[in-house]
Design a protein around this motif. Structure first.
Motif, PDB file in Angstrom:
ATOM      1  N   GLY A  91       0.812  -1.214   0.000  1.00  0.00           N
ATOM      2  CA  GLY A  91       0.000   0.000   0.000  1.00  0.00           C
ATOM      3  C   GLY A  91       0.843   1.261   0.000  1.00  0.00           C
ATOM      4  N   LEU A  92       1.934   1.237   0.751  1.00  0.00           N
ATOM      5  CA  LEU A  92       2.801   2.408   0.823  1.00  0.00           C
ATOM      6  C   LEU A  92       3.452   2.698  -0.527  1.00  0.00           C
ATOM      7  CD1 LEU A  92       3.673   4.454   2.946  1.00  0.00           C
ATOM      8  CD2 LEU A  92       5.690   3.044   3.375  1.00  0.00           C
ATOM      9  N   ILE A  98       1.327   6.753  -6.837  1.00  0.00           N
ATOM     10  CA  ILE A  98       0.255   7.697  -7.175  1.00  0.00           C
ATOM     11  C   ILE A  98       0.753   9.136  -7.083  1.00  0.00           C
ATOM     12  CG2 ILE A  98      -1.945   8.630  -6.349  1.00  0.00           C
ATOM     13  CD1 ILE A  98      -2.760   5.788  -5.618  1.00  0.00           C
ATOM     14  N   LEU A  99       1.550   9.410  -6.060  1.00  0.00           N
ATOM     15  CA  LEU A  99       2.076  10.768  -5.864  1.00  0.00           C
ATOM     16  C   LEU A  99       3.290  11.054  -6.736  1.00  0.00           C
ATOM     17  CD1 LEU A  99       1.763  11.015  -1.972  1.00  0.00           C
ATOM     18  CD2 LEU A  99       0.210  11.909  -3.715  1.00  0.00           C
ATOM     19  N   GLU A 100       3.693  10.055  -7.534  1.00  0.00           N
ATOM     20  CA  GLU A 100       4.808  10.200  -8.475  1.00  0.00           C
ATOM     21  C   GLU A 100       6.086  10.644  -7.775  1.00  0.00           C
ATOM     22  OE1 GLU A 100       3.407  12.852 -11.495  1.00  0.00           O
ATOM     23  OE2 GLU A 100       2.104  11.333 -12.402  1.00  0.00           O
ATOM     24  N   VAL A 125      -9.319   5.406  -2.626  1.00  0.00           N
ATOM     25  CA  VAL A 125     -10.053   4.189  -2.999  1.00  0.00           C
ATOM     26  C   VAL A 125      -9.127   3.216  -3.724  1.00  0.00           C
ATOM     27  CG1 VAL A 125     -11.883   3.290  -4.486  1.00  0.00           C
ATOM     28  CG2 VAL A 125     -12.308   5.303  -3.072  1.00  0.00           C
ATOM     29  N   LYS A 126      -8.262   3.744  -4.582  1.00  0.00           N
ATOM     30  CA  LYS A 126      -7.330   2.888  -5.314  1.00  0.00           C
ATOM     31  C   LYS A 126      -6.332   2.230  -4.368  1.00  0.00           C
ATOM     32  CE  LYS A 126      -4.026   2.863  -9.131  1.00  0.00           C
ATOM     33  NZ  LYS A 126      -3.293   3.681 -10.136  1.00  0.00           N
ATOM     34  N   VAL A 127      -5.814   3.004  -3.410  1.00  0.00           N
ATOM     35  CA  VAL A 127      -4.872   2.448  -2.438  1.00  0.00           C
ATOM     36  C   VAL A 127      -5.544   1.353  -1.615  1.00  0.00           C
ATOM     37  CG1 VAL A 127      -3.512   2.962  -0.379  1.00  0.00           C
ATOM     38  CG2 VAL A 127      -3.468   4.530  -2.316  1.00  0.00           C
ATOM     39  N   ARG A 128      -6.769   1.613  -1.179  1.00  0.00           N
ATOM     40  CA  ARG A 128      -7.505   0.597  -0.417  1.00  0.00           C
ATOM     41  C   ARG A 128      -7.668  -0.681  -1.231  1.00  0.00           C
ATOM     42  NH1 ARG A 128     -11.604  -0.139   3.562  1.00  0.00           N
ATOM     43  NH2 ARG A 128     -11.463   2.021   4.269  1.00  0.00           N
ATOM     44  N   ASP A 231      -7.517   1.391   9.388  1.00  0.00           N
ATOM     45  CA  ASP A 231      -6.528   2.229  10.072  1.00  0.00           C
ATOM     46  C   ASP A 231      -5.557   2.864   9.086  1.00  0.00           C
ATOM     47  OD1 ASP A 231      -7.674   1.604  12.463  1.00  0.00           O
ATOM     48  OD2 ASP A 231      -6.180   0.115  13.056  1.00  0.00           O
ATOM     49  N   PHE A 232      -5.140   2.092   8.087  1.00  0.00           N
ATOM     50  CA  PHE A 232      -4.204   2.623   7.090  1.00  0.00           C
ATOM     51  C   PHE A 232      -4.831   3.805   6.351  1.00  0.00           C
ATOM     52  CE2 PHE A 232      -2.034   2.998   3.088  1.00  0.00           C
ATOM     53  CZ  PHE A 232      -0.712   2.658   3.351  1.00  0.00           C
ATOM     54  N   VAL A 233      -6.069   3.631   5.919  1.00  0.00           N
ATOM     55  CA  VAL A 233      -6.751   4.707   5.189  1.00  0.00           C
ATOM     56  C   VAL A 233      -6.952   5.926   6.086  1.00  0.00           C
ATOM     57  CG1 VAL A 233      -8.923   5.351   4.077  1.00  0.00           C
ATOM     58  CG2 VAL A 233      -7.867   3.142   3.568  1.00  0.00           C
ATOM     59  N   ALA A 234      -7.324   5.688   7.342  1.00  0.00           N
ATOM     60  CA  ALA A 234      -7.517   6.814   8.263  1.00  0.00           C
ATOM     61  C   ALA A 234      -6.217   7.570   8.491  1.00  0.00           C
ATOM     62  CB  ALA A 234      -8.072   6.300   9.592  1.00  0.00           C
ATOM     63  N   LYS A 235      -5.121   6.853   8.653  1.00  0.00           N
ATOM     64  CA  LYS A 235      -3.830   7.510   8.883  1.00  0.00           C
ATOM     65  C   LYS A 235      -3.360   8.272   7.645  1.00  0.00           C
ATOM     66  CE  LYS A 235      -1.957   4.425  12.479  1.00  0.00           C
ATOM     67  NZ  LYS A 235      -1.560   5.447  13.461  1.00  0.00           N
ATOM     68  N   ILE A 236      -3.606   7.706   6.471  1.00  0.00           N
ATOM     69  CA  ILE A 236      -3.128   8.362   5.253  1.00  0.00           C
ATOM     70  C   ILE A 236      -3.890   9.661   5.011  1.00  0.00           C
ATOM     71  CG2 ILE A 236      -4.609   7.486   3.394  1.00  0.00           C
ATOM     72  CD1 ILE A 236      -0.783   7.402   3.394  1.00  0.00           C
ATOM     73  N   ARG A 237      -5.135   9.732   5.471  1.00  0.00           N
ATOM     74  CA  ARG A 237      -5.907  10.971   5.352  1.00  0.00           C
ATOM     75  C   ARG A 237      -5.333  12.075   6.241  1.00  0.00           C
ATOM     76  NH1 ARG A 237     -11.062  10.165   3.023  1.00  0.00           N
ATOM     77  NH2 ARG A 237     -11.679   7.964   2.868  1.00  0.00           N
ATOM     78  N   LEU A 238      -4.733  11.672   7.362  1.00  0.00           N
ATOM     79  CA  LEU A 238      -4.236  12.641   8.339  1.00  0.00           C
ATOM     80  C   LEU A 238      -2.748  12.935   8.182  1.00  0.00           C
ATOM     81  CD1 LEU A 238      -6.042  11.193  11.497  1.00  0.00           C
ATOM     82  CD2 LEU A 238      -6.791  13.081  10.043  1.00  0.00           C
TER      83      LEU A 238
END
Length: 266
Positions: A91-92, A98-100, A125-128, A231-238
């Motif tokens: 995922g990382l 994605i961020l190139e 959504v793609k990362v998830r 948890d991964f998605v929540a952390k990546i948002r923050l």
């Protein structure tokens, strides 16, 4: 009788029942023995492998949940193993793609616990999806051979019952051919017939106990996997954003907002 004598009598009587049974009953007993060996090998192998998976998941989750940044464990790949750690690094890397982020700067961003910008909702959504796909592959490996174990649990008693019905039928056929009731003719056939049911139950009972225990562990592991994705998605948002080299990165249009969003210059 001593325990040793009782055991010897048990072996002798069991062998007598097997020896006096017909070819079909013997074949069923042998088939059940093969299924039993497969079931036990599967339960033992899955018990050890699931134990390792459960320990690795708990260890990784302890570190991941206590981490303030989703990037905090990114430079410790050799310290972790198991399906969650693999999904985390997959995922990382998807986030960085994605961020190139240039491959030469990935470690630098990870050390400073920064992202060039926040991810948009579609990117999240793609990362998830990438993480869930990785966990699905791992889950398939975990559940491998469990379907066959479930089949053995269901099939063994019915095979035993089939052998019993067949053996009793043949015993009565033999008695009918003699034209008179004779216990000495009927008893050996019935004892051999009942042996198949006993063997079928001996195979099925420990198998169903082992299967239920394994499925319980699999269910707990699946819960850990689902919690990790959330948890991964929540952390990546923050996650904090910033640029390497002094230029401040701007959030992409439509990027997810986060209360902890901040900027840090390199």
């Amino acid at each position: 009788m001593t325990v040793a004598q009782q055991f010897q009598a048990f072996i002798k009587n069991t062998w007598y029942a097997y020896d006096t049974s017909d070819l079909v009953s013997k074949a069923i007993v042998l088939a059940l023995c093969v299924l039993s060996m497969y079931a036990w090998s599967t339960m033992i192998e899955k018990g050890f492998s699931l134990g390792r998976v459960r320990r690795s998941c708990r260890r990784f989750l302890e570190h991941f949940e206590s981490a303030e940044s989703v990037l905090e464990l990114s430079l410790r790949e050799s310290d972790f193993g198991g399906p969650l750690a693999e999904a985390y690094f997959v995922g990382l890397m998807e986030v960085m793609n994605i961020l190139e982020v240039d491959a030469s700067q990935v470690d630098l961003y990870c050390r400073r616990r920064l992202l060039p910008r926040l991810l948009t909702e579609n990117e999240i959504v793609k990362v998830r999806a990438v993480i869930e796909r990785s966990l699905t592959r791992q889950n398939q490996l975990i559940e491998e051979r469990l379907g066959m174990l479930g089949t053995i649990v269901t099939l063994a008693p019915f095979l035993g019952l089939l052998g019993t019905v067949w053996g009793v039928m043949m015993a009565f056929v033999g008695m009918a051919q003699q034209g008179r009731p004779d216990l000495s003719v009927l008893a050996p056939g019935v004892s051999g017939a009942l042996l198949t049911t006993v063997v079928g139950l001996v195979v099925a009972i420990p198998s169903v106990v082992g299967l239920n225990g394994i499925l319980s562990w699999v269910k707990q592991t699946n819960v850990d996997m689902d919690n990790f994705v959330d948890d991964f998605v929540a952390k990546i948002r923050l996650e904090k954003t910033g640029a390497i080299g002094g230029a401040q990165a701007q959030a992409a249009p439509g990027a997810a907002t986060a209360p902890r969003q901040g900027t840090t210059a390199a």
